[in-house]
Design a protein around this motif. Sequence first.
Motif, PDB file in Angstrom:
ATOM      1  N   PRO A   1       9.015   3.596  -1.842  1.00  0.00           N
ATOM      2  CA  PRO A   1       9.415   2.875  -0.809  1.00  0.00           C
ATOM      3  C   PRO A   1       8.001   2.501  -0.084  1.00  0.00           C
ATOM      4  CG  PRO A   1       9.746   5.291  -0.206  1.00  0.00           C
ATOM      5  CD  PRO A   1       9.462   5.111  -1.555  1.00  0.00           C
ATOM      6  N   ARG A   2       8.059   1.273   0.612  1.00  0.00           N
ATOM      7  CA  ARG A   2       6.812   0.461   1.441  1.00  0.00           C
ATOM      8  C   ARG A   2       6.085   1.453   2.220  1.00  0.00           C
ATOM      9  NH1 ARG A   2      10.235  -4.501   3.199  1.00  0.00           N
ATOM     10  NH2 ARG A   2      10.811  -4.250   0.958  1.00  0.00           N
ATOM     11  N   PRO A   3       6.900   2.275   3.098  1.00  0.00           N
ATOM     12  CA  PRO A   3       5.956   3.444   3.808  1.00  0.00           C
ATOM     13  C   PRO A   3       5.090   4.210   3.106  1.00  0.00           C
ATOM     14  CG  PRO A   3       8.180   3.301   4.613  1.00  0.00           C
ATOM     15  CD  PRO A   3       8.107   2.593   3.349  1.00  0.00           C
ATOM     16  N   THR A   4       5.684   4.749   1.963  1.00  0.00           N
ATOM     17  CA  THR A   4       4.761   5.486   0.921  1.00  0.00           C
ATOM     18  C   THR A   4       3.592   4.639   0.358  1.00  0.00           C
ATOM     19  OG1 THR A   4       6.568   7.047   0.572  1.00  0.00           O
ATOM     20  CG2 THR A   4       4.753   7.144  -0.865  1.00  0.00           C
ATOM     21  N   VAL A   5       4.046   3.556   0.010  1.00  0.00           N
ATOM     22  CA  VAL A   5       3.034   2.623  -0.647  1.00  0.00           C
ATOM     23  C   VAL A   5       1.884   2.346   0.331  1.00  0.00           C
ATOM     24  CG1 VAL A   5       2.769   0.304  -1.776  1.00  0.00           C
ATOM     25  CG2 VAL A   5       4.408   1.473  -2.277  1.00  0.00           C
ATOM     26  N   GLY A   6       2.323   1.826   1.609  1.00  0.00           N
ATOM     27  CA  GLY A   6       1.234   1.922   2.596  1.00  0.00           C
ATOM     28  C   GLY A   6       0.210   3.139   2.586  1.00  0.00           C
ATOM     29  N   ARG A   7       0.924   4.233   2.573  1.00  0.00           N
ATOM     30  CA  ARG A   7      -0.044   5.330   2.689  1.00  0.00           C
ATOM     31  C   ARG A   7      -1.032   5.606   1.478  1.00  0.00           C
ATOM     32  NH1 ARG A   7       4.847   7.533   4.944  1.00  0.00           N
ATOM     33  NH2 ARG A   7       5.375   8.579   3.204  1.00  0.00           N
ATOM     34  N   LEU A   8      -0.587   5.090   0.293  1.00  0.00           N
ATOM     35  CA  LEU A   8      -1.189   5.202  -0.913  1.00  0.00           C
ATOM     36  C   LEU A   8      -2.484   4.112  -0.768  1.00  0.00           C
ATOM     37  CD1 LEU A   8       1.522   5.270  -3.589  1.00  0.00           C
ATOM     38  CD2 LEU A   8       0.139   7.240  -3.154  1.00  0.00           C
ATOM     39  N   LEU A   9      -2.119   2.971  -0.262  1.00  0.00           N
ATOM     40  CA  LEU A   9      -2.935   2.038  -0.187  1.00  0.00           C
ATOM     41  C   LEU A   9      -4.101   2.232   0.874  1.00  0.00           C
ATOM     42  CD1 LEU A   9      -1.066  -1.313  -0.466  1.00  0.00           C
ATOM     43  CD2 LEU A   9      -2.400  -0.145  -2.291  1.00  0.00           C
ATOM     44  N   GLY A  10      -3.822   3.137   1.862  1.00  0.00           N
ATOM     45  CA  GLY A  10      -4.696   3.478   2.998  1.00  0.00           C
ATOM     46  C   GLY A  10      -4.982   2.242   3.916  1.00  0.00           C
TER      47      GLY A  10
END
Length: 399
Positions: free
Chosen positions: A100-109
């Motif tokens: 999900p996008r919140p997790t993707v956001g954390r991956l991207l920094g």
Amino acid sequence: MTKEEFAGARGGRTARRVIVVGAGIAGLAAALRLRQAGWRPLVVERAPARRKGGYAVVFSGVGAAAAGRMGVLPALQARHVGGFDLAYLRADGRPRFTVPRPTVGRLLGDGGLALLRGDIEAVLYEAVRDQAEIRFGATVTGVRQDAGGVDVTFGDGSSERADLLVGADGLHSSVRDLVFGPEEHFRRDLNHVVAAFTLDRLPDGMPERAFSTITAVGRTFTVADLGPGRHAAFFTYGTADPGAELAKGPRRALRQAYPGFGWTVPDLLADLREEDVYFDSVSQIVMDRWSRGRVVLLGDAAWCLSLFAGYGSSLAVGGADLLGAELERRPDDVPAALRAWQTGLRQEVTERQRKGRANTGVHAPRNRLELLLRDLPLRLATFPPVTGLLSRHLSFHDT
């Protein structure tokens, strides 16, 4: 544009002339940054007009910092899609799992911007178009230099003299061929082929604001949705002979490489317009030096990290910014500025290329074990320890 419009008031001298070959991200960034440093840029581009679209990237790190200093970061941020999901599908398009996008956001920094390559080019072009002379449909056929400058001959027989020549003309750089030697001396093939093109609309049933991916052993297909009118399809697959694949052309090569893929793949390949497709080998350029006298290579012409490494767009803009800074520090010694610039970039380029060679299995798994090893941490990515591990070890930047 008149000479007076380009003239710089630097110690009473006319602004130094720089010829930039290539109107992609690296070339436009170099022209903009050197103009800001007081140079007078001429950009020459082989294509008859500016290319648009391209595959999706995440722009971050040194590129985002450089874009801020160059004044173009707000325009790039305006094109950022915001959050997006990573949706992994079966060959027929049915869901397998989603990050999900919140997790993707954390991956991207912090600071990662999801963009099309064409977004970055468009922003840079708009920033520099009124500050540089830009010639489309122009090729470079000869380069000669001496202690005082460099003479460049173009395909129409005309020539220009400049204080600096920047070869930012990509993997198959003509400047590199003319000044440093044939491409085969420097190209390292990673035994994969990539195809990318923009889409007029999202395929039926595809989730919005998502990177939707089908992966089989040795083959990956992705559709990226970055908002209205900004959709792109991306294929990459392994091959022992990239040259033979390229000789087939994208339509025939992709049809042969993707049997059994359902969902939207057959329709996309049936309607494929070959002239709209970026189709090339996945390769790196490995060189001991990126400058010779008053000639310097930048971006893919110099190092081509490859899509498996990611970060190519970011490093192209960051490299252009550092080039301008070194030339400002050493305005009267161009060769010394270029040597210092190379020293400042070498370590990061070497490490990014190493990651690219190691990341083949992430982008196009070579066997079922590699596919499992890629998918398992992604399935667990919502757990914070796994998120941190992935953000450090997987290349989600500029892919």
